[in-house]
Design a protein around this motif. Structure first.
Motif, PDB file in Angstrom:
ATOM      1  N   MET A 116       0.836  -1.170   0.000  1.00 21.16           N
ATOM      2  CA  MET A 116       0.000   0.000   0.000  1.00 21.16           C
ATOM      3  C   MET A 116       0.885   1.239   0.000  1.00 21.16           C
ATOM      4  O   MET A 116       1.897   1.289   0.688  1.00 21.16           O
ATOM      5  CB  MET A 116      -0.893  -0.002   1.246  1.00 21.16           C
ATOM      6  CG  MET A 116      -1.867   1.122   1.244  1.00 21.16           C
ATOM      7  SD  MET A 116      -2.512   1.543   2.855  1.00 21.16           S
ATOM      8  CE  MET A 116      -1.120   2.256   3.630  1.00 21.16           C
TER       9      MET A 116
ATOM     10  N   ALA B 259       0.747   5.682   0.011  1.00 23.71           N
ATOM     11  CA  ALA B 259      -0.068   6.866   0.251  1.00 23.71           C
ATOM     12  C   ALA B 259       0.676   8.099  -0.230  1.00 23.71           C
ATOM     13  O   ALA B 259       1.901   8.163  -0.153  1.00 23.71           O
ATOM     14  CB  ALA B 259      -0.392   6.994   1.731  1.00 23.71           C
TER      15      ALA B 259
ATOM     16  N   VAL C 185      -4.667   7.031  -1.439  1.00 20.60           N
ATOM     17  CA  VAL C 185      -4.168   5.737  -0.992  1.00 20.60           C
ATOM     18  C   VAL C 185      -4.374   4.736  -2.122  1.00 20.60           C
ATOM     19  O   VAL C 185      -5.459   4.646  -2.691  1.00 20.60           O
ATOM     20  CB  VAL C 185      -4.911   5.268   0.284  1.00 20.60           C
ATOM     21  CG1 VAL C 185      -4.367   3.947   0.759  1.00 20.60           C
ATOM     22  CG2 VAL C 185      -4.801   6.306   1.381  1.00 20.60           C
TER      23      VAL C 185
ATOM     24  N   GLY D  24      -3.807   0.583  -3.241  1.00 21.47           N
ATOM     25  CA  GLY D  24      -3.562  -0.769  -2.741  1.00 21.47           C
ATOM     26  C   GLY D  24      -3.847  -1.780  -3.821  1.00 21.47           C
ATOM     27  O   GLY D  24      -4.058  -1.433  -4.978  1.00 21.47           O
TER      28      GLY D  24
ATOM     29  N   ARG E 109      -7.606   4.822   8.638  1.00 22.72           N
ATOM     30  CA  ARG E 109      -7.580   3.371   8.809  1.00 22.72           C
ATOM     31  C   ARG E 109      -8.557   2.701   7.843  1.00 22.72           C
ATOM     32  O   ARG E 109      -8.231   1.685   7.218  1.00 22.72           O
ATOM     33  CB  ARG E 109      -7.925   2.990  10.246  1.00 22.72           C
ATOM     34  CG  ARG E 109      -7.788   1.502  10.504  1.00 22.72           C
ATOM     35  CD  ARG E 109      -8.175   1.022  11.884  1.00 22.72           C
ATOM     36  NE  ARG E 109      -7.984   1.952  12.969  1.00 22.72           N
ATOM     37  CZ  ARG E 109      -8.982   2.565  13.627  1.00 22.72           C
ATOM     38  NH1 ARG E 109     -10.232   2.362  13.288  1.00 22.72           N
ATOM     39  NH2 ARG E 109      -8.719   3.380  14.622  1.00 22.72           N
TER      40      ARG E 109
ATOM     41  N   CYS F  19      -7.156   2.702   4.309  1.00 19.93           N
ATOM     42  CA  CYS F  19      -6.083   1.713   4.140  1.00 19.93           C
ATOM     43  C   CYS F  19      -6.620   0.280   4.122  1.00 19.93           C
ATOM     44  O   CYS F  19      -6.199  -0.538   3.303  1.00 19.93           O
ATOM     45  CB  CYS F  19      -5.051   1.877   5.250  1.00 19.93           C
ATOM     46  SG  CYS F  19      -4.171   3.454   5.172  1.00 19.93           S
TER      47      CYS F  19
END
Length: 165
Positions: free
Chosen positions: A1, A3, A12, A14, A60, A63
């Protein structure tokens, strides 16, 4: 991941995709230090710490979303008229709800995917706010009007929320 920060916009990326959130109206200090996102409260009052924890939850959720994703399962419940769920572009059509001729519509928010499997509707995506708003739109779209909602329990109801797609 990974950012990145552009002004007050956090991006972000992923394995499931990318998400972004603007911190323009959230009064916290935000910066990226190596491989971590660092948040700092603007003051020391209880309100400032509450805002800091809210921002921490937002980061959070971003992510976790691009890493594993989110899934909400809904159950189609009916007593007499069989309800069918169909997808039409960015809309979910709820047909034959309490015998109504026209289909009720619920909006799909963002890049959320909706799959109807028999009595279940599965809503998946990598942005928690989009997934939960789509499920809420579907649940609110089947609200019973002009009848006693304690007796007429037809509708689409959330029964499971989990991380992972």
């Amino acid at each position: 991941m990974e950012a990145s920060l552009t002004g007050r916009m956090l991006h972000v990326k992923g394995k499931l995709g990318s998400a972004h959130k603007s911190f323009r109206k959230i009064p916290v200090g935000i910066r990226i230090d190596g491989s971590s996102v660092v948040l700092k409260a603007e003051g020391t009052r209880k309100r400032d710490l509450a805002i800091l924890n809210t921002a921490r939850s937002i980061v959070r959720n971003l992510c976790e979303g691009v890493g594993v994703g989110y899934t909400i399962k809904l159950k189609v419940v009916y007593a007499h008229f069989p309800i069918t769920i169909k997808q039409d572009g960015a809309m979910i059509l709820v047909e034959n709800f309490q015998g109504e001729r026209s289909a009720r519509k619920a909006k799909i928010v963002g890049g959320t995917k909706v799959v109807s499997k028999g009595e279940d509707v599965i809503v998946t995506g990598h942005v928690l706010t989009d997934v939960s708003q789509t499920a809420a739109n579907l649940e609110q779209g089947t609200k019973v009007k002009n009848k006693d909602h304690r007796v007429f329990l037809d509708g689409v109801y959330v029964y499971e929320k989990k991380k992972g797609e």
